[in-house]
Enzyme design. Sequence first.
Site, mmCIF file in Angstrom:
data_model
loop_
_atom_site.group_PDB
_atom_site.id
_atom_site.type_symbol
_atom_site.label_atom_id
_atom_site.label_comp_id
_atom_site.label_asym_id
_atom_site.label_seq_id
_atom_site.Cartn_x
_atom_site.Cartn_y
_atom_site.Cartn_z
ATOM 1 N N LYS A 55 0.853 -1.188 0.000
ATOM 2 C CA LYS A 55 0.000 0.000 0.000
ATOM 3 C C LYS A 55 0.889 1.238 0.000
ATOM 4 C CE LYS A 55 -3.180 2.656 3.010
ATOM 5 N NZ LYS A 55 -3.985 2.676 4.249
ATOM 6 N N ASP A 74 -2.562 10.237 3.613
ATOM 7 C CA ASP A 74 -3.953 9.832 3.836
ATOM 8 C C ASP A 74 -4.648 10.838 4.744
ATOM 9 O OD1 ASP A 74 -6.356 8.587 4.214
ATOM 10 O OD2 ASP A 74 -5.563 6.964 5.480
ATOM 11 N N LYS A 87 -9.990 12.927 8.370
ATOM 12 C CA LYS A 87 -9.494 12.556 9.695
ATOM 13 C C LYS A 87 -9.443 13.788 10.596
ATOM 14 C CE LYS A 87 -6.314 8.867 8.202
ATOM 15 N NZ LYS A 87 -6.899 7.761 8.978
ATOM 16 N N ASP A 104 1.733 6.518 5.386
ATOM 17 C CA ASP A 104 0.744 5.537 4.936
ATOM 18 C C ASP A 104 1.187 4.796 3.666
ATOM 19 O OD1 ASP A 104 -1.614 4.247 5.563
ATOM 20 O OD2 ASP A 104 -2.887 5.645 4.459
ATOM 21 N N ARG A 115 -7.720 -0.592 1.261
ATOM 22 C CA ARG A 115 -8.234 -1.851 0.700
ATOM 23 C C ARG A 115 -8.673 -1.675 -0.752
ATOM 24 N NH1 ARG A 115 -12.414 -2.041 5.568
ATOM 25 N NH2 ARG A 115 -10.673 -0.844 6.424
HETATM 26 N N1 BES Z 1 -4.027 4.657 6.986
HETATM 27 C C1 BES Z 1 -5.109 4.390 7.846
HETATM 28 C C2 BES Z 1 -4.750 3.413 8.977
HETATM 29 C C3 BES Z 1 -3.707 3.839 9.959
HETATM 30 C C4 BES Z 1 -4.063 4.284 11.218
HETATM 31 C C5 BES Z 1 -2.369 3.725 9.664
HETATM 32 C C6 BES Z 1 -3.096 4.630 12.145
HETATM 33 C C7 BES Z 1 -1.410 4.077 10.585
HETATM 34 C C8 BES Z 1 -1.772 4.529 11.829
HETATM 35 C C9 BES Z 1 -6.268 3.789 7.061
HETATM 36 O O1 BES Z 1 -6.379 4.204 5.756
HETATM 37 C C10 BES Z 1 -7.511 4.206 7.762
HETATM 38 O O2 BES Z 1 -7.772 5.361 7.796
HETATM 39 N N2 BES Z 1 -8.241 3.246 8.310
HETATM 40 C C11 BES Z 1 -9.440 3.512 9.000
HETATM 41 C C12 BES Z 1 -10.450 2.495 8.563
HETATM 42 C C13 BES Z 1 -11.836 2.818 9.002
HETATM 43 C C14 BES Z 1 -12.345 4.062 8.326
HETATM 44 C C15 BES Z 1 -12.719 1.624 8.670
HETATM 45 C C16 BES Z 1 -9.156 3.411 10.494
HETATM 46 O O3 BES Z 1 -8.327 2.599 10.882
HETATM 47 O O4 BES Z 1 -9.731 4.183 11.250
HETATM 48 ZN ZN ZN Z 2 -4.657 4.814 4.852
HETATM 49 MN MN MN Z 3 -7.502 6.024 5.590
#
Ligand code: BES
Ligand code: ZN
Ligand code: MN
Length: 495
Positions: free
Chosen positions: A259, A264, A271, A282, A345
């Site tokens: 990935k 992000d 966020k 990311d 994903r």
């Molecule tokens: N890149 C993030 C996940 C992440 C979180 C990486 C903390 C490193 C540190 C991913 O794209 C994301 O935002 N995931 C969400 C998924 C949710 C929206 C279902 C998450 O983990 O909150």
């Molecule tokens: Zn991400």
């Molecule tokens: Mn994300």
Amino acid sequence: MDRITIAFRPVGAAAEGDLVVFVRDDLVPVGGGQPAALAELIRRAAAAERFKGKAKAVMTVPAPAGLDGIASLHVVGLGAKDGAGPDWRLIGGAIAGRVSGREATVLADLGEGADALAAVAEMVLGARLRSYRWDRFKSKKPDADEAASPTRLTFAVADAAGAERADAAGLALAEGINLARDLVHEPPNVLFPEEFARRAQALDAVGVEVEVLGEEDLRTIGMRALVAVGDGSAHDSCVALMQWKGGAPDEPPICFVGKGVCFDSGGISIKPSGGMEDMKGDMAGAATVVGLMHALAARKAKVNVIGAIGLTENMPDGKAQRPGDIITTLSGQTVEMVNSDAEGRLVLGDVLWYVQDRYKPKMIVDLATLTGAILVALAQEYAGLFSNSDELADRLIAAGRKSGELVWRMPLAPAYDKLIDSKFADMKNTGGRHGGSITAAQFLQRYVRDGLPWAHLDIAGTGMNAPQTDINKTWSAGWGVRLLEQLVRDNYEEA
Ligand code: BES
Ligand code: ZN
Ligand code: MN
């Protein structure tokens, strides 16, 4: 300029600069070639300093009496005499930390044979990793003195030629890890998708064939999910495909997918701003794949490997994808995109499908900073491992123990599928808070053909914001390069 230089020589010759010697908890020096006065000196200094020879403890004796020409003596603990043996990587890191910016001879005659060579190689790797810094954008280098005079370590060993040979592979690995760390550290204004692809292209210097698919190519191929993630970004998305042909020409490749979300923000499902700067990391999965390709190619590993990375940036603007959008992915499956922050994903699904079609690999491992939920489950000690193959999972667990980069297997099961059922499409892109890492993996599995061994590593906890250890003093430890290099070395290389 390299911050550390490494040399090997046979035991016996007089040391220059500092001297590093090993003791176990009986305080008797091991490692060969010790000056006669040493044992007594260590005993007295240890009593005065209450130094017990614990693993990784270092006692420094400046201007040691009776050791002519030695600036400082560093006594390094290896722990219990009857114990399992020390972690040589961490020992090497502890040494490089203590003698940083100086010249030292390490009395490292650990006996004959492969084990002794491996121990020295591990120590050297640990020293190289410890010496890594990322200070490109510091106009005043925090440790300018050290940068001006690199750490110079000479290992006095039984088999200097053998150590030299073993170190060639170790150097390739250290370079690969440190390359991954560079990429993770780079800020997102510098390292946008196409620039990342250019960095991957530089691997042609070690014999990797690199092909870059630009955003137009991705649209033509039909990677709509990957492209949709980047729709709100001013930068084009792309995919870099890296190929190392070290095995027999007719042997199907093994494949690593990363990935590479260069930043992000969450997109329209934006966020919170606190800590959002961390999301430059990311793309750690992609960085690991690039570092691994370097490590394998630079030591001419006898194996065919594909590295494939999906590069994009997740931003909100008028062109960004909206919650509620339905996307037809490359596989033909449709996704109701209900949260634009679950973008990883989408990127991986398309790349996974593409590499299976094009390269017919015999196995795939993907790496992704995919879910915050994996931090809730495992903190930063283990990466989450999901696999449809017990054999591949066991191999990864074993490689984790050897490399020190640990993975913990988590479940995949059809029972989780209902959490990502969509009212309007084949699936939705999140399954809610519960089991967040599992539903993400369950989503990815829908892009893996039945019967193909596949493993997914969720490295959101390990890939960035790394814990400080004896071999890591920076934000990225290049997590995963060591693990996967070990996996390949132990299971997929031709004899
Ligand atoms: N890149 C993030 C996940 C992440 C979180 C990486 C903390 C490193 C540190 C991913 O794209 C994301 O935002 N995931 C969400 C998924 C949710 C929206 C279902 C998450 O983990 O909150
Ligand atoms: Zn991400
Ligand atoms: Mn994300």
